[in-house]
Write an enzyme that holds these catalytic residues in place. Structure first.
Site, PDB file in Angstrom:
ATOM      1  N   GLN A   1     -13.004 -49.606  26.597  1.00 33.79           N
ATOM      2  CA  GLN A   1     -12.981 -50.519  27.731  1.00 33.79           C
ATOM      3  C   GLN A   1     -14.433 -50.678  28.161  1.00 33.79           C
ATOM      4  OE1 GLN A   1      -9.298 -50.781  29.587  1.00 33.79           O
ATOM      5  NE2 GLN A   1     -10.239 -52.746  29.231  1.00 33.79           N
TER       6      GLN A   1
ATOM      7  N   THR B   1      -9.814 -43.812  31.119  1.00 30.98           N
ATOM      8  CA  THR B   1      -8.953 -43.140  30.146  1.00 30.98           C
ATOM      9  C   THR B   1      -8.133 -44.225  29.442  1.00 30.98           C
ATOM     10  OG1 THR B   1      -8.964 -41.267  31.646  1.00 30.98           O
ATOM     11  CG2 THR B   1      -7.349 -41.190  29.888  1.00 30.98           C
ATOM     12  N   HIS B   2      -8.850 -45.157  28.859  1.00 29.84           N
ATOM     13  CA  HIS B   2      -8.226 -46.288  28.180  1.00 29.84           C
ATOM     14  C   HIS B   2      -8.693 -46.337  26.740  1.00 29.84           C
ATOM     15  CE1 HIS B   2      -8.039 -48.409  32.399  1.00 29.84           C
ATOM     16  NE2 HIS B   2      -7.294 -47.321  32.337  1.00 29.84           N
ATOM     17  N   ASN B   3      -8.503 -45.239  26.025  1.00 28.76           N
ATOM     18  CA  ASN B   3      -8.819 -45.211  24.594  1.00 28.76           C
ATOM     19  C   ASN B   3      -7.696 -45.926  23.877  1.00 28.76           C
ATOM     20  OD1 ASN B   3      -9.237 -42.352  25.963  1.00 28.76           O
ATOM     21  ND2 ASN B   3     -10.988 -42.743  24.659  1.00 28.76           N
TER      22      ASN B   3
END
Lengths: 232, 594
Positions: free
Chosen positions: B348, B520-522
């Site tokens: 992101q 926390t947008h893997n």
């Protein structure tokens, strides 16, 4: 108040919440002569106090050490964080780029102990220096411009500054932020957070003094200070 | 050999977060005997997340007490293939969860839908701008599933969460005050939008005056007493300011424990085993199916759990890790650009703008909620003309007030020293007088950003760590710079603002760093699609190479859109479960021809 507050009792399982909260607000540095720290040697603690107080000096609000930051750091380093909880320490330990983050083989406790000892040797007059001189030294430390042997100066500085900042603003159950020094300074009311009827009241100061997890009221119950910028 | 082999179950589910618990709920009700294996502990909103104890910034936001333990499993990281990857020794850039509810208990509750064009990214851009618009160094592709197909599932998940918002496109009717760029929705949000503080209000006013289209951020911080379709009771948000990184003891932030787990935990077809770490998925002799999973149980024994169907519901990164250590699918090779497992990892692209107010504006930043924001979506996705801009994608601009936790929230104007006397005064002067804007941008996949196994370091179970190779592509740097500059324009037009500063974490020339928190947008690494050469799973979430393995979560995203992933990935989860229940189980087979 309980005058026999003991750091050891906190670590030995007496609820940290109780012990730390009942400790009277005090100047941590002044306590050094009659009370042992858990982790720090007295010489380290004295140096640490002067470093912390350079980072967060006294003004209308207490300095870092006056707010208990040395006690906070001592407890953190003696506890799980200092001993490497949440830190992957499997080797090897090659040097990396800045973008790869922390790559030293030291726990925070080891890093701080080595750093304080090496800095104390490299800058023996630090604690007695004028504030501007101490600021210059810490600036050099933050820029990696001090030789501390196997401890990179910048890594030591970063750990020191993070812990100092945390100690000034964390809930008082951890031994810092005494008498809600940090929270009163900014106007943070604390852990008892419930604002459904207030959130849309625009530009109205919130009329409650700080209160931490242990329910110890802070301040005099008056309105929080609405900040006014310094002239000039 | 395992220490123990258990009786076969119908379905084994790896991970007890949003997608895993939802899979169990739906499949258990379809008559399937489900076993969830969760590596962490049991915990519950009522007993584990209650204030004031939960409102401990140091313990939860900075010591990561609800997050995964890197001593058990972490990854190695490098910016490019010519570097040596080194371990992520402590959490930083992203914070995967562990324990019941997974990362779903510590999200902010920003619940989004993808734009229709996000899901057809390559074909949409080529149709609108011609084939030259996508640079060669991007491996952008279509999802293989459309917005119209996902809409009923996105709608249902909003009902599960009791989402709060205001529709901007109701059955094709555009409505001022909502997101006029969104795809058509069949229903409005189940609950009204959140209240707004002065900071967000002034942002919305300035944006509106500039001809933009501000609207309240869609929120899974519930605004009224609400019962979801599974029967869960949610309460109104208290705006306590302890949302992201914390669990919600008020039952006000939708999470997988109260919204799903509590409604399935007593079901006869449901079982969950805690402190059970899956080591690998086992394959049949011909490799065409999986036979079950091997895990370490809470006694430290190695246990084989056979199952007819395997659902992979770990966090995005760990689903890919499990595939790599299990030999599921074909690993991606960046030299030959063949193979698919680990391919198209993306992230992101984040930038931030700070606006500082004069003393008349008192923001009370500690009154916050994870999804209390006002958003401008005019520069997200393809909501604006990309002709001659030199990039694809975009991001939303949000003015958010989500916390005033005093260690992490210390906004100071540009030029302030980073410690010392002046810094202290600036923190004191600005804490109550600041607005926080984020540019939450898309992240395009490239052939050089990928996941594989590290040759050196191991996890606590002796498995190789996963290796992440990632840097921001030039496309995303340009995009982020562009949308950030639009944000600065809005900030300068806000009333009572005395100064504005900005920082782009993907600025040109700046490497992605694993240290500061971003999101926390893997996403990606096991992507969805219609071509087995470029996707790990077919458009139903079923592995091309092992038809009884179904994959869930953000690892499916072929590239990342400008929105937070929980809404889109849960839409996909319900879509997959629909086909699994209604098509696959009666006749197990590949649901698409390779």
């Amino acid at each position: 108040m309980i005058p026999t507050y003991s750091r050891r009792a906190v670590l030995n399982g007496l609820a940290a919440t109780m012990a730390a909260s009942l400790a009277p607000a005090r100047h941590a540095f002044a306590q050094l002569d009659d009370r042992a720290f858990f982790f720090l040697a007295d010489t380290q603690a004295r140096l640490l106090a002067s470093m912390c107080d350079t980072l967060i000096p006294k003004d209308d609000f207490p300095s870092a050490s006056e707010a208990g930051v040395v006690d906070f750091i001592d407890l953190q380093l003696a506890g799980p964080y200092g001993q490497g909880e949440g830190l992957y320490l499997e080797g090897p330990f090659p040097e990396g780029s800045e973008s790869q983050g922390y790559q030293l083989p030291f726990t925070p406790a080891e890093l701080m102990r080595r750093g304080l000892n090496a800095f104390g040797e490299a800058e023996p007059g630090f604690a007695d220096g004028e504030e501007s001189r101490r600021e210059d030294m810490l600036t050099r430390l933050s820029e990696d411009d001090v030789d501390l042997g196997d401890v990179p100066a910048r890594a030591f500085f970063d750990e020191l500054w993070q812990l100092t900042n945390q100690g000034y603003f964390a809930d008082p159950i951890y031994g810092g932020n005494s008498d809600y020094a940090g929270w009163r300074m900014v106007g943070f009311p604390g852990a008892h957070a419930y604002y459904p009827s207030f959130v849309a009241n625009h530009n109205v100061p919130y009329p409650q003094p700080p209160m931490g997890i242990n329910h110890d009221p802070g301040g005099d119950g008056g309105l929080p200070r609405v900040t006014k910028r310094q002239e000039g | 050999m395992p220490d123990k082999t258990l009786p076969k179950t119908d379905v084994v589910i790896i991970g007890g977060g949003w997608t895993g618990l939802t899979a169990a709920y739906e499949l258990a009700h379809a008559g399937q005997r489900c076993v969830i294996l969760e590596r962490g502990d049991h915990r519950h909103d009522a007993t584990s997340f209650a204030g004031p104890e939960e409102h401990d910034e140091l313990k939860y936001a900075l010591r990561y007490t609800h997050m995964m333990d890197v001593k058990q499993n972490t990854l190695t990281f490098r910016n490019s293939r010519d570097q040596r990857a080194l371990p992520m020794r402590r959490l930083g850039s992203f914070l995967p969860g562990e324990g019941l509810g997974g990362a779903g208990i510590h999200w902010n509750g920003q619940i989004w839908r993808p734009l229709p064009s996000d899901l057809e990214m390559r074909s949409h851009y080529v149709d609108r701008y011609g084939s030259d618009v996508l640079p060669d160094d991007l491996s952008v592709q279509d999802w293989g599933v459309t917005y119209d197909e996902l809409e009923p599932h996105l709608d249902f998940f909003e009902k599960i969460c009791g989402a709060a918002g205001y529709a901007g496109n109701l059955n094709g009717e555009s409505r001022d005050g909502g997101n006029v760029f969104e795809g058509p929705r069949r229903n409005d949000y189940p609950n009204p939008a959140m209240k707004q503080p002065i900071s967000n209000t002034l942002f919305g006013k300035a944006a509106d005056e500039m001809g933009l289209h501000p609207f309240p951020m869609p929120s899974a911080n519930v605004t009224k007493a609400y019962e979801n379709p599974y029967g869960a009771q949610l309460h109104p948000c208290t705006y306590c300011g302890f949302c992201e990184r914390f669990g919600c003891g008020y039952f006000a932030k939708a999470d997988p424990i109260i919204c799903v787990y509590d409604r399935i935990k007593e079901h006869e077809n449901f079982e969950i085993r805690f402190k059970s770490t899956v080591l690998r998925v086992e394959k049949s002799e011909d490799g065409k199916t999986a036979t079950g999973v091997t895990y370490i149980d809470d006694q430290g024994r190695e246990v084989f759990q056979p199952a007819d169907t395997i659902c992979m519901n770990a966090y995005a990164l760990w689903n890919v890790h499990l595939m790599l250590v299990s030999g599921l699918g074909t690993p991606y090779d960046p030299e030959t650009r063949t193979g698919t497992v680990g391919r198209n990892y993306s992230y992101q692209t984040i930038a931030a703008v700070d606006a500082f107010f004069d003393d008349e504006i008192i923001t009370n930043p500690f009154m916050g909620a994870g999804a209390m924001g006002v958003v401008v979506d005019d520069f997200n996705g393809d909501n604006f003309d990309h002709t001659d801009l030199g990039f694809v994608g975009g991001g939303y601009i949000a003015c958010k007030q989500y916390h005033g936790r005093p260690i992490s929230y210390q906004p100071v104007p540009e030029g302030t020293p980073s410690w010392g006397r002046e810094w202290k005064r600036a923190v004191r002067d600005n804490y109550l007088h600041h607005a926080d804007m984020v540019i939450h941008g898309s992240s395009m996949s490239t052939p050089e950003n990928y996941l594989d196994l590290d040759p050196t370091w191991k996890d606590a179970f002796g498995r190789p760590l996963m290796r992440m190779t990632f840097n921001f592509p030039e496309n995303d740097r340009k995009m982020s710079e562009y949308v950030m500059n639009r944000t600065v324009e809005i900030a300068r037009n806000m009333d009572n603002v005395t100064s504005v500063s900005s920082v782009n974490l993907a600025a040109p020339g700046k490497d992605y760093t694993i240290v500061p928190y971003q999101t926390t947008h893997n996403v990606g690494g096991a992507v969805i699609g219609t071509d087995p050469a470029t996707s790990v799973v077919n458009r139903y979430g079923q592995m091309w190479e092992h038809h009884n393995v179904f994959v869930f979560g953000a690892c499916l995203f072929p590239q990342n859109l400008g929105y937070n992933p929980t809404g889109p990935l849960m839409g996909l989860a319900y879509w997959t479960l629909d086909h699994l229940k209604n098509d696959y189980l009666g006749n197990p087979r590949p649901l698409m021809d390779a």
